[in-house]
Every structure is written in structure tokens, then in C-alpha cells.
Design a protein around this motif. Structure first.
Motif, short mmCIF file in Angstrom:
data_model
loop_
_atom_site.label_atom_id
_atom_site.label_comp_id
_atom_site.label_asym_id
_atom_site.label_seq_id
_atom_site.Cartn_x
_atom_site.Cartn_y
_atom_site.Cartn_z
N ASP A 188 49.58 9.35 57.14
CA ASP A 188 50.02 10.67 57.59
C ASP A 188 48.94 11.71 57.30
O ASP A 188 48.62 12.53 58.17
N THR A 189 48.37 11.66 56.11
CA THR A 189 47.33 12.62 55.75
C THR A 189 46.10 12.47 56.62
O THR A 189 45.56 13.46 57.13
N VAL A 190 45.64 11.24 56.82
CA VAL A 190 44.47 11.01 57.66
C VAL A 190 44.75 11.45 59.09
O VAL A 190 43.89 12.02 59.77
N GLY A 191 45.98 11.21 59.55
CA GLY A 191 46.35 11.64 60.89
C GLY A 191 46.22 13.15 61.07
O GLY A 191 45.71 13.64 62.08
N LYS A 192 46.69 13.89 60.07
CA LYS A 192 46.61 15.35 60.13
C LYS A 192 45.16 15.83 60.08
O LYS A 192 44.77 16.77 60.78
N ILE A 193 44.37 15.17 59.25
CA ILE A 193 42.96 15.54 59.13
C ILE A 193 42.21 15.27 60.43
O ILE A 193 41.43 16.09 60.91
N ALA A 194 42.48 14.11 61.02
CA ALA A 194 41.83 13.76 62.29
C ALA A 194 42.29 14.69 63.42
O ALA A 194 41.49 15.11 64.25
N GLU A 195 43.58 15.00 63.41
CA GLU A 195 44.12 15.91 64.44
C GLU A 195 43.46 17.28 64.37
O GLU A 195 43.21 17.92 65.39
N GLY A 196 43.16 17.72 63.16
CA GLY A 196 42.51 19.01 63.00
C GLY A 196 41.06 19.02 63.45
O GLY A 196 40.48 20.07 63.69
N GLY A 197 40.47 17.83 63.56
CA GLY A 197 39.09 17.74 64.05
C GLY A 197 38.05 17.61 62.97
O GLY A 197 36.87 17.93 63.21
N ALA A 198 38.42 17.14 61.77
CA ALA A 198 37.43 16.91 60.73
C ALA A 198 36.43 15.85 61.19
O ALA A 198 36.76 14.98 61.99
N ASN A 199 35.24 15.92 60.67
CA ASN A 199 34.21 14.96 61.05
C ASN A 199 34.31 13.65 60.29
O ASN A 199 33.96 12.60 60.81
N ALA A 200 34.77 13.71 59.02
CA ALA A 200 34.82 12.49 58.22
C ALA A 200 35.75 12.65 57.03
O ALA A 200 36.06 13.77 56.61
N VAL A 201 36.19 11.52 56.50
CA VAL A 201 36.93 11.48 55.24
C VAL A 201 36.14 10.61 54.26
O VAL A 201 35.32 9.79 54.67
N VAL A 202 36.38 10.81 52.97
CA VAL A 202 35.76 9.99 51.92
C VAL A 202 36.86 9.18 51.25
O VAL A 202 37.88 9.74 50.82
N MET A 203 36.66 7.87 51.16
CA MET A 203 37.66 6.98 50.57
C MET A 203 36.99 5.89 49.75
O MET A 203 35.85 5.51 50.02
N HIS A 204 37.74 5.36 48.77
CA HIS A 204 37.33 4.14 48.09
C HIS A 204 37.65 2.94 48.99
O HIS A 204 38.48 3.02 49.90
N LYS A 205 37.03 1.81 48.70
CA LYS A 205 37.10 0.65 49.60
C LYS A 205 38.51 0.12 49.81
O LYS A 205 38.86 -0.31 50.90
N GLY A 206 39.36 0.16 48.77
CA GLY A 206 40.71 -0.36 48.92
C GLY A 206 41.64 0.57 49.66
O GLY A 206 42.72 0.17 50.10
N LEU A 207 41.21 1.83 49.82
CA LEU A 207 42.06 2.81 50.47
C LEU A 207 41.89 2.82 51.98
O LEU A 207 42.78 3.28 52.70
N ALA A 208 40.78 2.30 52.45
CA ALA A 208 40.50 2.34 53.89
C ALA A 208 41.61 1.67 54.69
O ALA A 208 42.01 2.14 55.76
N GLU A 245 27.01 -2.98 51.16
CA GLU A 245 27.54 -4.09 51.96
C GLU A 245 29.05 -3.96 52.17
O GLU A 245 29.58 -4.30 53.24
N ASP A 246 29.76 -3.47 51.15
CA ASP A 246 31.19 -3.21 51.32
C ASP A 246 31.42 -2.22 52.47
O ASP A 246 32.33 -2.39 53.29
N ALA A 247 30.60 -1.19 52.49
CA ALA A 247 30.72 -0.16 53.53
C ALA A 247 30.47 -0.74 54.91
O ALA A 247 31.17 -0.42 55.88
N ILE A 248 29.47 -1.59 55.02
CA ILE A 248 29.16 -2.22 56.30
C ILE A 248 30.33 -3.08 56.78
O ILE A 248 30.74 -3.02 57.94
N LYS A 249 30.89 -3.85 55.88
CA LYS A 249 32.02 -4.73 56.22
C LYS A 249 33.23 -3.94 56.69
O LYS A 249 34.01 -4.40 57.54
N LEU A 250 33.41 -2.73 56.14
CA LEU A 250 34.57 -1.91 56.49
C LEU A 250 34.30 -1.00 57.69
O LEU A 250 35.18 -0.23 58.09
N GLY A 251 33.11 -1.06 58.25
CA GLY A 251 32.79 -0.23 59.41
C GLY A 251 32.54 1.22 59.06
O GLY A 251 32.68 2.10 59.92
N ALA A 252 32.16 1.49 57.82
CA ALA A 252 31.94 2.87 57.39
C ALA A 252 30.70 3.47 58.04
O ALA A 252 29.77 2.75 58.44
N ASP A 253 30.69 4.78 58.12
CA ASP A 253 29.58 5.51 58.73
C ASP A 253 28.58 6.00 57.69
O ASP A 253 27.48 6.43 58.05
#
Length: 266
Positions: free
Chosen positions: A42-62, A99-107
């Protein structure tokens, strides 16, 4: 610049303005599941809807924030951690890899360093290592650099903040996040002494939306590249509207009164 890095940076920066709105959501490791970080989708949805460029997360949260629908938003994987219940809360340790970031498709990836802490040398070593590894893979690095330690009298002092920004630059970061110094004249000095984009942190929860909008407006007018602000956005009554408003300020140079009218009218 490595083409892969260039492409990834364009996913977390507006390619027309060279600025960005980043919303960190990594607080759960530090302070637990606070308000705004319980229902991540829900939170990420609201952030994306607002037009943010990116979020920061730990690997297990993605996985908890992935929606599979709606507007897209860039992902910056945070590689540093500590908890508020530790006897050494300012001592950040690496908990992930490029490498974790690459596997998760992070930018991009991010690393946190607290200058002045007793474990500063370990955090600097870790950031230097991650910067080298990220460069090998064409992965952008966001360095979150603060001054927190027994010798630090004022973490917002212009010379201290400029030192933080310079550390990020010199150790190989592509973007550096530092506290806002409190006024345009001093923050201009921070930006001018750093050849990579500088974004501001949000700090403690602010009293009202005007204070936040004013701070962001002043930081951008000083040459800053935008913001990386968490609680003051995801704990707002209407995160989507706030981000839409900040979008106009950051990317279209909307004036303060017009921004407040937009925010208040909804």
C-alpha cells in the motif's frame, strides 16, 4: 560512464531535470515496523502514484513491496544496517551485496556511513569496497553520509556537511545524501564543493507540510539534486499528494505558495 550505470541512473533520476525524489523505506531494521511501513504494498503504491523516482529498501523487503501493477518506481537496495536497540546504533554493518541488488533487479545500491563514530574506519572500508564492486557491475551507488560521534558538535554545520558530501564523492559514490544545513547560502557551499549530485535527508518528523516544502525548495534552489526523505513522506496523511506537490517543486520549480495551495486543496 558505463552504459549500464547510465541506464540505471536514468531510472532513478528525471533525465530532463537531473533531479530525483527518493523515499527511503529501510527504517524497519533500525526502529521496527513503524506507521507507514506495515502494509508495504500500500505504501509503495501511494509513493509510486505520487510520482517518486525511487524507493530504498533492504533485500528482504523488496518482495513485500512488489505490486505487479500500477505505476513503476525505481528500487535502490540498501546494504547497511544497525538497530536502535544496539549499544552501538551508529555503527553500520554490511548486510547485502551488489550481487543481491542485481538479482533483485535493483537500479542502484546504497551504503550508510556515520563519520566520527568509533567504527568509522570499518564503514569507510565497506563503502570503498562496495563502490569498487558497484563500478565493476555498472551499478550506481548512493552514499548516505552523516556526522555522528563524540567529536561532532553540530552535524548540520556547513563544514561538517561539506566534509560528509566530499567523503561520498571521493570514495566513489554516484550520489550523496547529507543533512540540509538549514539555509541556502550554506547549502550552496556544500553543493559547490561536490562534483556528484547531492540530495537532502529529511531528518526528524517535521511539524507541518510547509516546513518540508520550504526545505526542499531551498535545497533545490541551492543546486541540490532533490531529496531522499522517508518518514516525513510515508507518514504523511496523504503521501501521494505530498509527492505530487514535491514533484512540481523539484522538477518544475514550483513556487512555495503555489505548492502549498496544491497541497492544501488536494
Amino acid at each position: 560512464m558505463h552504459l549500464g550505470k547510465k541506464l540505471r541512473l536514468e531510472r532513478i533520476f528525471n533525465r530532463n531535470t537531473g533531479r530525483t525524489i527518493i523515499v527511503p523505506l529501510d527504517h524497519g531494521v533500525t526502529v521496527g515496523p513503524i506507521s507507514g511501513l506495515v502494509d508495504l504494498r500500500d505504501t509503495v503504491g501511494k509513493i509510486a502514484e505520487g510520482g517518486a523516482n525511487a524507493v530504498v529498501m533492504h533485500k528482504g523487503l523488496a518482495r513485500c513491496g512488489h505490486r505487479g501493477e500500477g505505476s513503476d518506481v525505481g528500487l535502490i537496495l540498501h546494504l547497511s544496517a544497525s538497530t536502535s536497540i544496539s549499544p552501538y546504533p551508529n555503527a553500520k554493518t554490511l548486510v547485502g551485496s551488489v550481487e543481491d541488488a542485481i538479482k533483485l533487479g535493483a537500479d542502484a545500491v546504497s551504503v550508510h556511513v556515520n563519520l566520527g563514530d568509533e567504527s568509522e574506519r570499518d564503514m569507510l572500508r565497506d563503502m570503498g569496497m562496495i563502490a569498487s564492486r558497484a563500478s565493476d557491475w555498472g551499478m550506481p551507488l548512493l552514499a548516505m553520509v552523516y556526522a555522528r560521534g563524540p567529536k561532532v558538535k553540530d552535524e548540520y554545520d556547513v563544514d561538517v556537511v561539506a566534509h560528509c558530501a566530499r567523503v561520498g564523492e571521493e570514495l566513489g559514490a554516484d550520489v550523496v545524501k547529507v543533512p540540509y544545513t538549514g539555509d541556502m547560502d550554506t547549502f550552496t557551499k556544500v553543493v559547490e564543493a561536490c562534483c556528484i549530485p547531492v540530495v537532502i535527508a529529511g531528518g526528524p518528523k517535521l511539524e507541518n507540510g510547509r516546513d518540508l516544502v520550504q526545505m526542499v525548495y531551498d535545497a533545490v534552489a541551492s543546486g541540490g539534486a532533490g531529496l531522499s526523505i522517508g518518514r516525513n513522506i510515508f507518514q504523511h496523511d496523504n503521501p501521494s499528494l505530498l509527492i505530487k506537490t514535491l514533484n512540481q517543486v523539484v522538477h518544475n520549480d514550483l513556487e512555495i505558495e503555489d505548492a502549498m495551495e496544491m497541497l492544501e486543496k488536494g
